[in-house]
Write a protein that holds these residues in place. Sequence first.
Motif, PDB file in Angstrom:
ATOM      1  N   TRP A 146      12.456 -12.897   7.575  1.00 13.19           N
ATOM      2  CA  TRP A 146      12.092 -13.081   6.170  1.00 13.19           C
ATOM      3  C   TRP A 146      13.312 -12.948   5.265  1.00 13.19           C
ATOM      4  CZ3 TRP A 146       7.069 -12.279   3.329  1.00 13.19           C
ATOM      5  CH2 TRP A 146       5.992 -12.740   4.094  1.00 13.19           C
ATOM      6  N   ASP A 147      13.375 -13.797   4.267  1.00 14.80           N
ATOM      7  CA  ASP A 147      14.397 -13.702   3.233  1.00 14.80           C
ATOM      8  C   ASP A 147      14.188 -12.404   2.443  1.00 14.80           C
ATOM      9  OD1 ASP A 147      16.388 -15.172   1.277  1.00 14.80           O
ATOM     10  OD2 ASP A 147      14.745 -14.404   0.043  1.00 14.80           O
ATOM     11  N   PRO A 148      15.262 -11.681   2.082  1.00  9.67           N
ATOM     12  CA  PRO A 148      15.101 -10.410   1.370  1.00  9.67           C
ATOM     13  C   PRO A 148      14.315 -10.518   0.061  1.00  9.67           C
ATOM     14  CG  PRO A 148      17.323 -10.587   2.220  1.00  9.67           C
ATOM     15  CD  PRO A 148      16.668 -11.915   2.460  1.00  9.67           C
ATOM     16  N   VAL A 149      14.554 -11.582  -0.705  1.00  6.66           N
ATOM     17  CA  VAL A 149      13.833 -11.732  -1.977  1.00  6.66           C
ATOM     18  C   VAL A 149      12.353 -11.995  -1.720  1.00  6.66           C
ATOM     19  CG1 VAL A 149      13.617 -13.083  -4.087  1.00  6.66           C
ATOM     20  CG2 VAL A 149      15.885 -12.519  -3.195  1.00  6.66           C
ATOM     21  N   ASP A 150      12.040 -12.890  -0.755  1.00  4.88           N
ATOM     22  CA  ASP A 150      10.638 -13.131  -0.402  1.00  4.88           C
ATOM     23  C   ASP A 150       9.975 -11.841   0.057  1.00  4.88           C
ATOM     24  OD1 ASP A 150      10.951 -15.823  -0.967  1.00  4.88           O
ATOM     25  OD2 ASP A 150      11.438 -16.335   1.097  1.00  4.88           O
ATOM     26  N   ASN A 151      10.731 -11.042   0.771  1.00  4.72           N
ATOM     27  CA  ASN A 151      10.261  -9.766   1.289  1.00  4.72           C
ATOM     28  C   ASN A 151       9.801  -8.861   0.144  1.00  4.72           C
ATOM     29  OD1 ASN A 151      10.182  -7.109   2.387  1.00  4.72           O
ATOM     30  ND2 ASN A 151      11.624  -7.669   3.990  1.00  4.72           N
ATOM     31  N   ALA A 152      10.720  -8.593  -0.797  1.00  5.42           N
ATOM     32  CA  ALA A 152      10.403  -7.689  -1.902  1.00  5.42           C
ATOM     33  C   ALA A 152       9.356  -8.288  -2.829  1.00  5.42           C
ATOM     34  CB  ALA A 152      11.680  -7.363  -2.682  1.00  5.42           C
ATOM     35  N   ALA A 153       9.475  -9.593  -3.122  1.00  5.77           N
ATOM     36  CA  ALA A 153       8.563 -10.229  -4.069  1.00  5.77           C
ATOM     37  C   ALA A 153       7.131 -10.213  -3.568  1.00  5.77           C
ATOM     38  CB  ALA A 153       9.012 -11.661  -4.341  1.00  5.77           C
ATOM     39  N   SER A 154       6.934 -10.481  -2.290  1.00  6.74           N
ATOM     40  CA  SER A 154       5.573 -10.529  -1.754  1.00  6.74           C
ATOM     41  C   SER A 154       4.921  -9.155  -1.789  1.00  6.74           C
ATOM     42  CB  SER A 154       5.590 -11.072  -0.318  1.00  6.74           C
ATOM     43  OG  SER A 154       6.398 -10.262   0.527  1.00  6.74           O
ATOM     44  N   MET A 155       5.672  -8.104  -1.400  1.00 11.16           N
ATOM     45  CA  MET A 155       5.095  -6.761  -1.415  1.00 11.16           C
ATOM     46  C   MET A 155       4.776  -6.299  -2.828  1.00 11.16           C
ATOM     47  SD  MET A 155       7.110  -4.552   1.451  1.00 11.16           S
ATOM     48  CE  MET A 155       7.362  -5.162   3.121  1.00 11.16           C
ATOM     49  N   GLY A 190       6.314  11.122   0.529  1.00 14.72           N
ATOM     50  CA  GLY A 190       7.443  10.921   1.434  1.00 14.72           C
ATOM     51  C   GLY A 190       7.123   9.924   2.524  1.00 14.72           C
ATOM     52  N   ALA A 191       5.908  10.015   3.065  1.00 20.06           N
ATOM     53  CA  ALA A 191       5.484   9.073   4.101  1.00 20.06           C
ATOM     54  C   ALA A 191       5.336   7.665   3.527  1.00 20.06           C
ATOM     55  CB  ALA A 191       4.157   9.529   4.715  1.00 20.06           C
ATOM     56  N   GLY A 192       4.881   7.562   2.269  1.00 20.17           N
ATOM     57  CA  GLY A 192       4.714   6.261   1.642  1.00 20.17           C
ATOM     58  C   GLY A 192       6.034   5.542   1.457  1.00 20.17           C
ATOM     59  N   ALA A 245       0.829  -1.204   0.000  1.00 23.71           N
ATOM     60  CA  ALA A 245       0.000   0.000   0.000  1.00 23.71           C
ATOM     61  C   ALA A 245       0.864   1.255   0.000  1.00 23.71           C
ATOM     62  CB  ALA A 245      -0.933  -0.007   1.209  1.00 23.71           C
ATOM     63  N   CYS A 246       1.968   1.219   0.723  1.00 21.83           N
ATOM     64  CA  CYS A 246       2.882   2.375   0.775  1.00 21.83           C
ATOM     65  C   CYS A 246       3.555   2.600  -0.574  1.00 21.83           C
ATOM     66  CB  CYS A 246       3.927   2.164   1.863  1.00 21.83           C
ATOM     67  SG  CYS A 246       3.299   2.355   3.550  1.00 21.83           S
ATOM     68  N   ILE A 247       3.904   1.505  -1.264  1.00 26.54           N
ATOM     69  CA  ILE A 247       4.497   1.621  -2.593  1.00 26.54           C
ATOM     70  C   ILE A 247       3.514   2.305  -3.544  1.00 26.54           C
ATOM     71  CG2 ILE A 247       5.308   0.324  -4.600  1.00 26.54           C
ATOM     72  CD1 ILE A 247       6.271  -1.837  -2.585  1.00 26.54           C
ATOM     73  N   LEU A 248       2.271   1.851  -3.506  1.00 30.80           N
ATOM     74  CA  LEU A 248       1.247   2.450  -4.363  1.00 30.80           C
ATOM     75  C   LEU A 248       0.998   3.899  -3.977  1.00 30.80           C
ATOM     76  CD1 LEU A 248      -0.879   2.076  -6.584  1.00 30.80           C
ATOM     77  CD2 LEU A 248      -2.488   1.384  -4.794  1.00 30.80           C
ATOM     78  N   LEU A 270      -2.438  -3.909  -7.458  1.00 28.49           N
ATOM     79  CA  LEU A 270      -2.971  -2.560  -7.248  1.00 28.49           C
ATOM     80  C   LEU A 270      -2.640  -1.642  -8.421  1.00 28.49           C
ATOM     81  CD1 LEU A 270      -2.067  -2.117  -3.458  1.00 28.49           C
ATOM     82  CD2 LEU A 270      -4.258  -2.810  -4.450  1.00 28.49           C
ATOM     83  N   GLY A 271      -1.405  -1.769  -8.930  1.00 23.21           N
ATOM     84  CA  GLY A 271      -1.024  -0.963 -10.086  1.00 23.21           C
ATOM     85  C   GLY A 271      -1.841  -1.310 -11.314  1.00 23.21           C
ATOM     86  N   GLY A 272      -2.144  -2.601 -11.488  1.00 28.20           N
ATOM     87  CA  GLY A 272      -2.963  -3.024 -12.611  1.00 28.20           C
ATOM     88  C   GLY A 272      -4.356  -2.426 -12.571  1.00 28.20           C
ATOM     89  N   ILE A 273      -4.879  -2.279 -11.365  1.00 26.41           N
ATOM     90  CA  ILE A 273      -6.206  -1.658 -11.220  1.00 26.41           C
ATOM     91  C   ILE A 273      -6.166  -0.201 -11.683  1.00 26.41           C
ATOM     92  CG2 ILE A 273      -7.951  -0.946  -9.542  1.00 26.41           C
ATOM     93  CD1 ILE A 273      -7.228  -3.431  -7.914  1.00 26.41           C
TER      94      ILE A 273
END
Length: 323
Positions: free
Chosen positions: A185-194, A167-169, A81-84, A201-204
């Motif tokens: 959490w593994d770093p790749v799992d971390n980024a991939a899941s988010m 900035g907050a996002g 949500a923060c990325i979006l 959300l971006g597709g929407i």
Amino acid sequence: MHPPRRRSAILVAASGVLFGTTGTAQALGPGSADPLSVGAMRLTAGGVLLAVFGLVRYVRRAGWTLPRPTRALGWVVLGAACILLFQVTFFAGTRANGVAVGTVVALGSSPLFAGLFESLVFRRLPTRRWLIATLLAVAGIVAVSGVVGAGPIRLNPWGLLGSLAAGAGYAGYTIAARALLQRGWDPVDNAASMFAVGAVLGGIILLGTDNAWVVAPGGWALVAWLAVATVFCSYLLLVFGLRGLSAATTTTVALTEPATATLLGVLVLGEALGWVQALGLAGLVGGVVVAGTGGDADQRPARVPPEGVRLTDQMGAAQGPGG
């Protein structure tokens, strides 16, 4: 300086450099590209790449077993949500108050938000060194933007709010990613899941934007660069760097992004660089160097499980926000 911390700072700085190519890539792409559409396409395409990469690694490690839902998923949803939020509000802020003001407010406020969030979530106050580095870097951003000496600036309050939300996002994403790293959490799992959630959300958003620029000359090249360089590679570098740095320090070191954008504007796009901007660029780089060296509020790298540990084990032991 502790070697893991040095490597972490280099990874985060490299992430910012890749992220800093976004504006130049867009300027060299189709002129008809809508900024909101570009941001959503970048998030969707890059998110799909990260999701597929993470899924392949997960299947090779744990098979086709489904991970058990836990409260840790709250951090995943929050991070996505923060990325979006950053994607949408950053462009809204620059559209309302101009690129210079919007960029200064969004990027300049993100380290300050990260320091605030980190003190609330992790009960850890940023160091004095971080504060000095951040103030130096933010002053550099203000000078580089050209706002200094530009005369009276009439600000749109909604645009200003949008830039602050951006900035907050970004700060919120680093907090969520750091929280998952600290929970094993593994770093790749971390980024991939988010970014898997972020891609949805971006597709929407893409359903309501004009995406004709993608098939225009240079459109697919722009999508490829943004997805591979500024999302896939950039965010993997960022999350691996987060293992050895606090979230607050990470957002300050990542300010290599505006420095890169400025240099590319001069070297590639032929933009002028006055003496005030040059001094600002030096101050910005100086702030990044100060933040990336010396002590940190958390010298312990985030615990990362061995390659053979299943994601289900990570998620079963994880805690969610406030847990």
